[in-house]
Design a protein around this motif. Structure first.
Motif, PDB file in Angstrom:
ATOM      1  N   THR A   1     -10.443   4.538  -5.533  1.00  0.00           N
ATOM      2  CA  THR A   1     -10.092   4.972  -4.186  1.00  0.00           C
ATOM      3  C   THR A   1     -10.799   6.293  -3.915  1.00  0.00           C
ATOM      4  O   THR A   1     -11.512   6.827  -4.772  1.00  0.00           O
ATOM      5  CB  THR A   1      -8.568   5.150  -4.043  1.00  0.00           C
ATOM      6  OG1 THR A   1      -8.164   6.316  -4.775  1.00  0.00           O
ATOM      7  CG2 THR A   1      -7.818   3.935  -4.588  1.00  0.00           C
ATOM      8  N   ASP A   2     -10.579   6.842  -2.733  1.00  0.00           N
ATOM      9  CA  ASP A   2     -11.190   8.134  -2.431  1.00  0.00           C
ATOM     10  C   ASP A   2     -10.339   9.302  -2.906  1.00  0.00           C
ATOM     11  O   ASP A   2     -10.660  10.464  -2.618  1.00  0.00           O
ATOM     12  CB  ASP A   2     -11.479   8.257  -0.930  1.00  0.00           C
ATOM     13  CG  ASP A   2     -10.262   8.034  -0.062  1.00  0.00           C
ATOM     14  OD1 ASP A   2      -9.192   7.684  -0.600  1.00  0.00           O
ATOM     15  OD2 ASP A   2     -10.371   8.183   1.174  1.00  0.00           O
TER      16      ASP A   2
ATOM     17  N   CYS B   1      -4.637   7.832  -0.136  1.00  0.00           N
ATOM     18  CA  CYS B   1      -5.792   6.923  -0.198  1.00  0.00           C
ATOM     19  C   CYS B   1      -6.093   6.377   1.197  1.00  0.00           C
ATOM     20  O   CYS B   1      -5.192   6.037   1.960  1.00  0.00           O
ATOM     21  CB  CYS B   1      -5.510   5.766  -1.152  1.00  0.00           C
ATOM     22  SG  CYS B   1      -5.131   6.256  -2.847  1.00  0.00           S
TER      23      CYS B   1
ATOM     24  N   THR C   1       0.810  -1.225   0.000  1.00  0.00           N
ATOM     25  CA  THR C   1       0.000   0.000   0.000  1.00  0.00           C
ATOM     26  C   THR C   1       0.843   1.274   0.000  1.00  0.00           C
ATOM     27  O   THR C   1       0.302   2.361   0.179  1.00  0.00           O
ATOM     28  CB  THR C   1      -0.944   0.018   1.216  1.00  0.00           C
ATOM     29  OG1 THR C   1      -0.163  -0.040   2.418  1.00  0.00           O
ATOM     30  CG2 THR C   1      -1.906  -1.165   1.183  1.00  0.00           C
TER      31      THR C   1
ATOM     32  N   VAL D   1      -6.352  -1.136   0.833  1.00  0.00           N
ATOM     33  CA  VAL D   1      -6.793   0.120   0.235  1.00  0.00           C
ATOM     34  C   VAL D   1      -8.307   0.067   0.042  1.00  0.00           C
ATOM     35  O   VAL D   1      -8.844  -0.891  -0.530  1.00  0.00           O
ATOM     36  CB  VAL D   1      -6.096   0.362  -1.116  1.00  0.00           C
ATOM     37  CG1 VAL D   1      -6.618   1.644  -1.767  1.00  0.00           C
ATOM     38  CG2 VAL D   1      -4.580   0.452  -0.924  1.00  0.00           C
ATOM     39  N   ARG D   2      -9.001   1.082   0.508  1.00  0.00           N
ATOM     40  CA  ARG D   2     -10.461   1.112   0.411  1.00  0.00           C
ATOM     41  C   ARG D   2     -10.878   1.556  -0.996  1.00  0.00           C
ATOM     42  O   ARG D   2     -10.390   2.567  -1.504  1.00  0.00           O
ATOM     43  CB  ARG D   2     -11.046   2.057   1.444  1.00  0.00           C
ATOM     44  CG  ARG D   2     -12.576   2.105   1.456  1.00  0.00           C
ATOM     45  CD  ARG D   2     -13.081   3.176   2.396  1.00  0.00           C
ATOM     46  NE  ARG D   2     -12.674   2.915   3.770  1.00  0.00           N
ATOM     47  CZ  ARG D   2     -12.831   3.776   4.765  1.00  0.00           C
ATOM     48  NH1 ARG D   2     -13.364   4.975   4.520  1.00  0.00           N
ATOM     49  NH2 ARG D   2     -12.437   3.465   5.993  1.00  0.00           N
ATOM     50  N   VAL D   3     -11.782   0.798  -1.606  1.00  0.00           N
ATOM     51  CA  VAL D   3     -12.281   1.133  -2.940  1.00  0.00           C
ATOM     52  C   VAL D   3     -13.800   0.999  -2.961  1.00  0.00           C
ATOM     53  O   VAL D   3     -14.397   0.338  -2.107  1.00  0.00           O
ATOM     54  CB  VAL D   3     -11.670   0.213  -4.027  1.00  0.00           C
ATOM     55  CG1 VAL D   3     -10.184   0.469  -4.185  1.00  0.00           C
ATOM     56  CG2 VAL D   3     -11.927  -1.261  -3.702  1.00  0.00           C
TER      57      VAL D   3
ATOM     58  N   THR E   1      -5.973  -4.224  -2.529  1.00  0.00           N
ATOM     59  CA  THR E   1      -7.274  -3.937  -1.904  1.00  0.00           C
ATOM     60  C   THR E   1      -7.719  -5.066  -0.979  1.00  0.00           C
ATOM     61  O   THR E   1      -8.808  -5.008  -0.417  1.00  0.00           O
ATOM     62  CB  THR E   1      -8.363  -3.712  -2.969  1.00  0.00           C
ATOM     63  OG1 THR E   1      -8.622  -4.940  -3.657  1.00  0.00           O
ATOM     64  CG2 THR E   1      -7.937  -2.663  -3.971  1.00  0.00           C
TER      65      THR E   1
ATOM     66  N   ALA F   1      -0.261   3.934  -2.523  1.00  0.00           N
ATOM     67  CA  ALA F   1      -1.600   4.418  -2.184  1.00  0.00           C
ATOM     68  C   ALA F   1      -1.558   5.350  -0.977  1.00  0.00           C
ATOM     69  O   ALA F   1      -2.237   6.388  -0.946  1.00  0.00           O
ATOM     70  CB  ALA F   1      -2.521   3.234  -1.907  1.00  0.00           C
TER      71      ALA F   1
END
Length: 465
Positions: A304-305, A289, A281, A296-298, A316, A284
């Motif tokens: 991602t955000d 992110c 990560t 990693v949040r998706v 992820t 990211a």
């Protein structure tokens, strides 16, 4: 003529390849950057062309899927839709005003700086193995399970002649069968999880007959090769003077703790050990992110955000090649639609989304089954090296916590130098966290890998926005 939108994909494993192919097929110009000399990632790792492997397919379980990806990549590269940059080690991604600068190191000594500018970025950086130390784990002959597999797939070499494969997780099965098929004598497959853990989740596992059949296939191969399987066992020590000579294996009770009279010594010259995977990560985190735990949040489109940044595959959440392919395909389609200024139609990737849902559920069950043995940190002797880069022992970490009051990874690092070396805590981080009794939280770093000062000095000066 308006230039086509440009996507930079970091990582040429299953997720990165699927995303690059999906985006390129829909009119997006793609640059695919990867640290390896050939596409495929760890799962589809290929032997070097100079080795002249006659039957590389014998080392792979999903060869047809790889052939489709390889041929698709070749077609897009020939047509000029994908630029494939091999041996490019990405160390940072900068987000500017509506664009991104992907910085990589290239060359035999990784001293040549390369920058790729793109309208969007897909992070498909994969995962790495969780390493848990034990007395003797630094002996020559002790390798990670993935390391043994990489030697076999990429170099066509065996790490030794008599091997023990140990730890926990589904990766142990293909490693043990691969070593045995290549001619190694696999003395034992030592798995800390027991059959009872699988039975407790039988209803959830039964919803995935294909995965169960795959596991049964591996078990059958081990049986035919005469490999002894030791469920609910773990390696507690490696023995040897100049290199590995044997390991001590103990039986575990239902709570994952060693049985008083359950130890045995197994002679071997190789120990391939692994305790699961963790997502990469670094890039990211540098981009800002958000993470969910270590993943990693998706969203449903693999976004991602951070606007313009997608992520897919192990970064992820650890879930294998099939899940990575599904996520990469969804991400590539989403990128193409967004860069062309249209709203994505989820119906176009409905099949991939269903695969994603099923496999995420399946691997959530495996995460619950394949966990490191209880109190593994308590069995590490004080003189056991935990951080190999800085030669920090378990006793030093315990002193930092018990005597000096350290309560988190950063404080332990400052007091002991654990995690300050070449790998920046990527290898020792989970072990140090376990010894310190604090959660393992990835640390945000400006660079994903060491960078020569000359490369940094050559970067153009950026004006503040």
């Amino acid at each position: 003529m308006t230039e086509r939108p440009h996507l930079a994909v970091v990582g040429a494993g299953p997720a990165g390849l699927a995303g690059a192919l999906a985006a390129a097929a829909r009119g997006v110009r793609v640059t695919l950057l990867d640290a390896a000399e050939q596409a495929g990632g760890q799962f589809y790792r290929q032997p070097a062309a100079a080795l002249g492997a006659r039957r590389p397919q014998t080392l792979h379980h999903q060869w047809r899927a790889w052939v489709r990806l390889r041929d698709g990549l070749d077609r897009h590269v020939t047509a000029g839709r994908i630029t494939h940059l091999t041996d490019h080690h990405v160390w940072c991604v900068d987000a500017g005003s509506g664009s991104f600068a992907v910085h990589a190191l290239h060359g035999p000594l990784q001293e040549e700086g390369v920058t790729v500018r793109a309208d969007a970025v897909l992070l498909a950086t994969g995962g790495y193995e969780r390493v848990l130390p034990f007395p003797g784990w630094t002996l020559p002959g002790v390798v990670t399970a993935g390391g043994a597999q990489a030697m076999l797939k990429g170099g066509l070499v065996l790490p030794g002649r008599r091997a023990v494969v140990a730890g926990t997780g589904p990766l142990l099965l293909p490693v043990a069968t691969g070593l045995a098929a290549a001619g190694a004598q696999v003395a034992a497959l030592v798995e800390s999880a027991g059959s009872g853990a699988l039975l407790r989740h039988a209803p959830a596992l039964a919803a995935h007959p294909g995965k169960l059949a795959e596991g049964a296939w591996y078990a059958g191969l081990l049986l035919r090769r005469g490999v002894r399987t030791l469920p609910r066992h773990t390696v507690v020590e490696a023995h040897g003077s100049d290199r590995l000579e044997a390991v001590t294996v103990v039986a575990l009770d239902r709570n994952g703790r060693p049985r008083p009279a359950g130890a045995r010594r197994i002679p071997c010259d190789t120990l391939a050990v692994g305790h699961g995977m963790l997502p990469h990560t670094d890039l990211a985190e540098t981009l800002g992110c958000t993470l969910s735990g270590t993943d990693v949040r998706v969203d449903g489109e693999q976004r991602t955000d951070v606007p313009g940044v997608w992520a897919a595959g192990e970064t992820t959440g650890i879930g294998g090649a099939a899940l990575a392919l599904a996520e990469g395909h969804i991400a590539g389609r989403s990128v193409a639609a967004r860069l062309h200024g249209t709203a994505p139609d989820p119906r176009r990737w409905a099949a991939a989304a269903r695969t994603r849902t099923r496999l995420r559920e399946f691997y959530a069950v495996l995460d619950a089954v394949y966990t490191p043995p209880a109190d593994w940190a308590g069995r590490i002797t004080d003189d056991t090296v935990v951080c190999r880069c800085e030669e920090v022992s378990a006793g030093q970490v315990r002193t930092a916590v018990d005597t000096l009051g350290a309560g988190d990874l950063r404080t332990v690092k400052l007091l002991t130098r654990a995690g300050m070396g070449w790998c920046q805590g990527r290898m020792c981080g989970p072990a140090v966290a376990g010894l310190a009794g604090c959660p393992f939280t990835p640390g945000r770093r400006p660079f994903a890998r060491p960078v020569p000062l000359g490369v940094l000095a050559a970067l153009p000066e950026q004006k503040p926005e």
